[in-house]
Write a protein that holds these residues in place. Structure first.
Motif, mmCIF file in Angstrom:
data_model
loop_
_atom_site.group_PDB
_atom_site.id
_atom_site.type_symbol
_atom_site.label_atom_id
_atom_site.label_comp_id
_atom_site.label_asym_id
_atom_site.label_seq_id
_atom_site.Cartn_x
_atom_site.Cartn_y
_atom_site.Cartn_z
ATOM 1 N N PRO A 5 26.571 12.036 -27.407
ATOM 2 C CA PRO A 5 26.184 13.588 -27.321
ATOM 3 C C PRO A 5 27.230 14.158 -26.229
ATOM 4 C CG PRO A 5 24.617 11.619 -26.182
ATOM 5 C CD PRO A 5 26.141 10.997 -26.714
ATOM 6 N N VAL A 6 27.469 15.293 -27.132
ATOM 7 C CA VAL A 6 28.700 16.104 -26.486
ATOM 8 C C VAL A 6 27.792 17.316 -25.922
ATOM 9 C CG1 VAL A 6 30.640 17.557 -26.519
ATOM 10 C CG2 VAL A 6 30.339 15.279 -27.851
ATOM 11 N N PHE A 7 27.740 17.285 -24.797
ATOM 12 C CA PHE A 7 26.414 18.464 -24.307
ATOM 13 C C PHE A 7 27.322 19.871 -24.154
ATOM 14 C CE2 PHE A 7 24.631 14.749 -22.715
ATOM 15 C CZ PHE A 7 23.603 14.788 -23.067
ATOM 16 N N LEU A 8 26.822 20.991 -24.767
ATOM 17 C CA LEU A 8 27.417 22.326 -24.488
ATOM 18 C C LEU A 8 26.595 23.266 -23.737
ATOM 19 C CD1 LEU A 8 28.717 25.014 -25.388
ATOM 20 C CD2 LEU A 8 27.583 24.923 -27.480
ATOM 21 N N TYR A 9 27.030 23.683 -22.690
ATOM 22 C CA TYR A 9 26.576 24.695 -21.813
ATOM 23 C C TYR A 9 27.248 26.051 -21.762
ATOM 24 C CZ TYR A 9 23.674 20.728 -19.515
ATOM 25 O OH TYR A 9 23.066 19.713 -19.240
ATOM 26 N N HIS A 10 26.442 26.941 -21.574
ATOM 27 C CA HIS A 10 27.113 28.171 -21.201
ATOM 28 C C HIS A 10 27.289 28.821 -19.988
ATOM 29 C CE1 HIS A 10 26.594 28.494 -25.742
ATOM 30 N NE2 HIS A 10 27.864 29.107 -25.674
ATOM 31 N N ALA A 11 26.266 29.560 -19.308
ATOM 32 C CA ALA A 11 26.221 29.801 -17.965
ATOM 33 C C ALA A 11 24.947 28.889 -17.197
ATOM 34 C CB ALA A 11 25.502 31.410 -17.608
ATOM 35 N N VAL A 12 25.218 28.777 -16.007
ATOM 36 C CA VAL A 12 24.304 28.112 -15.039
ATOM 37 C C VAL A 12 23.943 29.040 -13.888
ATOM 38 C CG1 VAL A 12 24.124 26.008 -13.655
ATOM 39 C CG2 VAL A 12 25.214 25.920 -15.783
ATOM 40 N N SER A 18 20.189 40.001 -19.540
ATOM 41 C CA SER A 18 19.195 39.637 -20.664
ATOM 42 C C SER A 18 20.053 39.078 -21.999
ATOM 43 C CB SER A 18 18.392 40.805 -21.058
ATOM 44 O OG SER A 18 19.396 41.897 -21.579
ATOM 45 N N TRP A 19 21.073 39.600 -22.410
ATOM 46 C CA TRP A 19 21.639 38.885 -23.564
ATOM 47 C C TRP A 19 22.332 37.640 -23.539
ATOM 48 C CZ3 TRP A 19 26.565 37.009 -23.117
ATOM 49 C CH2 TRP A 19 27.423 37.594 -21.994
ATOM 50 N N LEU A 20 22.513 37.091 -22.144
ATOM 51 C CA LEU A 20 22.763 35.584 -21.897
ATOM 52 C C LEU A 20 21.849 34.930 -21.602
ATOM 53 C CD1 LEU A 20 25.454 33.762 -21.728
ATOM 54 C CD2 LEU A 20 25.790 34.815 -19.302
ATOM 55 N N ALA A 21 20.652 35.250 -21.171
ATOM 56 C CA ALA A 21 19.405 34.311 -20.726
ATOM 57 C C ALA A 21 19.318 33.439 -21.591
ATOM 58 C CB ALA A 21 18.304 35.444 -20.269
ATOM 59 N N PRO A 22 18.991 33.408 -22.944
ATOM 60 C CA PRO A 22 18.708 32.380 -23.623
ATOM 61 C C PRO A 22 19.665 31.153 -23.820
ATOM 62 C CG PRO A 22 18.407 34.509 -24.904
ATOM 63 C CD PRO A 22 19.275 34.884 -23.679
ATOM 64 N N PHE A 23 20.856 31.580 -23.251
ATOM 65 C CA PHE A 23 21.931 30.423 -23.363
ATOM 66 C C PHE A 23 22.330 30.067 -22.017
ATOM 67 C CE2 PHE A 23 22.618 33.229 -26.755
ATOM 68 C CZ PHE A 23 22.476 32.696 -27.906
ATOM 69 N N THR A 24 21.391 30.247 -20.940
ATOM 70 C CA THR A 24 21.526 29.820 -19.441
ATOM 71 C C THR A 24 20.648 28.900 -19.029
ATOM 72 O OG1 THR A 24 22.181 32.132 -19.051
ATOM 73 C CG2 THR A 24 21.664 30.881 -17.191
ATOM 74 N N VAL A 25 21.012 27.958 -18.097
ATOM 75 C CA VAL A 25 20.119 27.136 -17.427
ATOM 76 C C VAL A 25 20.286 27.557 -16.004
ATOM 77 C CG1 VAL A 25 20.395 25.374 -19.172
ATOM 78 C CG2 VAL A 25 21.542 25.219 -17.432
ATOM 79 N N VAL A 66 29.855 13.538 -23.130
ATOM 80 C CA VAL A 66 30.857 14.460 -22.814
ATOM 81 C C VAL A 66 30.219 15.726 -22.274
ATOM 82 C CG1 VAL A 66 32.982 15.861 -23.439
ATOM 83 C CG2 VAL A 66 32.714 13.597 -24.228
ATOM 84 N N LEU A 67 30.771 16.245 -21.299
ATOM 85 C CA LEU A 67 30.159 17.698 -20.764
ATOM 86 C C LEU A 67 31.249 18.627 -21.185
ATOM 87 C CD1 LEU A 67 29.097 16.302 -17.433
ATOM 88 C CD2 LEU A 67 27.509 16.635 -19.287
ATOM 89 N N THR A 68 30.695 19.688 -21.926
ATOM 90 C CA THR A 68 31.470 21.030 -22.150
ATOM 91 C C THR A 68 30.963 22.198 -21.790
ATOM 92 O OG1 THR A 68 30.728 21.207 -24.308
ATOM 93 C CG2 THR A 68 32.480 19.746 -24.029
ATOM 94 N N PHE A 69 31.751 23.286 -21.762
ATOM 95 C CA PHE A 69 31.187 24.738 -21.021
ATOM 96 C C PHE A 69 31.973 25.734 -21.763
ATOM 97 C CE2 PHE A 69 30.281 21.553 -17.796
ATOM 98 C CZ PHE A 69 28.841 21.963 -17.282
ATOM 99 N N ASP A 70 31.381 26.869 -22.286
ATOM 100 C CA ASP A 70 31.878 27.821 -23.145
ATOM 101 C C ASP A 70 32.087 29.095 -22.459
ATOM 102 O OD1 ASP A 70 32.190 25.956 -25.122
ATOM 103 O OD2 ASP A 70 31.217 27.240 -26.792
ATOM 104 N N ASP A 71 33.169 29.972 -22.847
ATOM 105 C CA ASP A 71 33.146 31.418 -22.528
ATOM 106 C C ASP A 71 34.005 31.505 -21.184
ATOM 107 O OD1 ASP A 71 31.762 31.850 -24.913
ATOM 108 O OD2 ASP A 71 29.761 32.257 -23.566
ATOM 109 N N GLY A 72 33.743 30.935 -19.989
ATOM 110 C CA GLY A 72 34.407 31.202 -18.822
ATOM 111 C C GLY A 72 33.747 32.022 -17.985
ATOM 112 N N TYR A 73 32.261 31.653 -17.719
ATOM 113 C CA TYR A 73 31.546 32.414 -16.634
ATOM 114 C C TYR A 73 31.955 32.154 -15.304
ATOM 115 C CZ TYR A 73 29.267 33.733 -20.675
ATOM 116 O OH TYR A 73 28.731 33.953 -22.148
ATOM 117 N N ALA A 74 32.169 33.045 -14.253
ATOM 118 C CA ALA A 74 32.448 32.660 -12.971
ATOM 119 C C ALA A 74 31.411 31.739 -12.241
ATOM 120 C CB ALA A 74 32.173 34.005 -12.109
#
Length: 271
Positions: A5-12, A18-25, A66-74
Motif C-alpha cells: 500500500p502506497v497511501f496518497l494524501y492531499h490536505a489534512v 470547498s474545492w479541496l474538501a473532497p481530498f481532505t481528511v 509508504v506514506l505520500t503527500f501531494d501538492d505542498g499544503y501548509a
C-alpha cells in the motif's frame, strides 16, 4: 503478488476550501488512520525502499507501506510533520514549485486558490528534518495534454528549482492529477527522475513488480470509510499493479487532449 500500500494524501485540515474538501481528511481521522496502520502490522518505510525493489534491488521488508503527500499544503508542516515525527514515520512530500510561497509572501499563488501553501523556507526545513521532497511539476497541469516542450519545462524545471534550493539531487516525482502517458513517462525519465507516482484505476496497491515511473497509489479521500481503509491495510479492496491501462482510461485521455487542442481544456480539480 506482494501488494504494497502506497497511501496518497492531499490536505489534512479541519477547514479546507470547498474545492479541496473532497481530498481532505481531518487531523483526527488522520491520527485514526495512522493508528490503523500500526495496529494492522504494516510498517511504513521510505519510498526509496520500494523504488529500489522496482529497479531490481533488494525487496522491502514484509508488510511494508509508504506514506505520500501531494501538492505542498501548509498543513504538512503545521499538522502532518509533527504527527509523523512523533511516531518516527517516514514520508514523501511532492511539491508544486509554482505554488510555494516566496519570502514575505502571505497570499496564495499558482494553481491552488484560497488555501495556504508551504513556503520555500518550510520545504528546506522539512528536507533537513528527514522528509523526502519530491517534484509535482511547476504549475500542476494535465501533463498528458501538453506538447513535448511544455512537459519538459514542467518536469525538468521543477527538478532544477528544487535541487537548486535544497542543494542536492532529488529522485521522486508525482504526476499532477495522476495523469500520464507513455510519452510523458519517457520525458519524466529523461529529466532525471528515477520514480514517478501515479493514481492507477482511481486507487490500486503497488507491488515489487510495479513500474518505477508509474507506480500505483491508494488515494485517501474525505469519503474513504474506515472499512475501506482497513481493507487497504490488509492489502485488500483494490487491484494490485502492474496491470494494463484500461480502455476507459485511454478514452478519457483522448477526450481531455481533444478539448485541450481546441482551446477548451477540461478543468480538473487541482488536487
Amino acid at each position: 503478488m506482494n501488494a504494497i500500500p502506497v497511501f496518497l494524501y492531499h490536505a489534512v485540515s479541519d477547514d479546507p476550501p470547498s474545492w479541496l474538501a473532497p481530498f481532505t481528511v481531518t487531523p483526527r481521522t488522520f491520527v485514526e488512520q495512522l493508528d490503523m496502520i500500526a495496529d494492522s502490522g504494516l510498517r511504513p518505510v521510505p519510498l526509496g525502499q520500494l523504488v529500489a525493489a522496482l529497479l531490481g534491488g533488494p525487496q522491502p521488508p514484509p508488510r511494508s507501506a509508504v506514506l505520500t503527500f501531494d501538492d505542498g499544503y501548509a498543513d504538512f508542516a503545521s499538522t502532518v510533520a509533527p504527527l509523523l515525527h512523533a511516531r518516527g514515520l517516514p514520508a514523501t512530500l511532492y511539491v508544486t514549485t509554482g505554488a510555494l510561497r516566496m519570502p514575505g509572501q502571505r497570499s496564495c499563488r499558482g494553481p491552488f486558490p484560497s488555501v495556504e501553501m508551504l513556503s520555500w523556507a518550510q520545504v528546506r526545513e522539512l528536507d533537513a528534518a528527514g522528509f523526502e521532497i519530491g517534484g509535482h511539476s511547476r504549475t500542476h497541469p494535465q501533463l498528458d495534454t501538453l506538447p513535448r516542450k511544455a512537459v519538459r519545462e514542467e518536469v525538468g524545471g521543477c527538478k532544477r528549482e528544487l535541487e537548486d534550493t535544497l542543494g542536492h539531487a532529488l529522485d521522486a516525482f508525482a504526476y499532477p492529477h495522476g495523469y500520464s502517458s507513455s510519452r510523458v513517462r519517457a520525458l519524466v525519465g529523461e529529466s532525471g527522475w528515477t520514480s514517478a507516482a501515479a493514481i492507477r484505476a482511481a486507487s490500486a496497491h503497488s507491488s515489487p513488480r510495479d513500474d518505477p515511473l508509474w507506480f500505483a497509489r491508494l488515494m485517501v479521500r474525505t469519503d474513504t470509510s474506515r472499512e475501506r481503509f482497513g481493507q487497504w491495510t490488509r492489502a485488500e479492496g483494490a487491484p494490485v499493479a502492474p496491470f494494463a491501462e484500461g480502455m476507459r482510461t485511454r478514452g478519457w485521455r483522448a477526450y481531455r487532449r481533444l478539448r485541450a487542442s481546441v482551446g477548451r481544456p477540461y478543468r480538473a480539480l487541482p488536487a
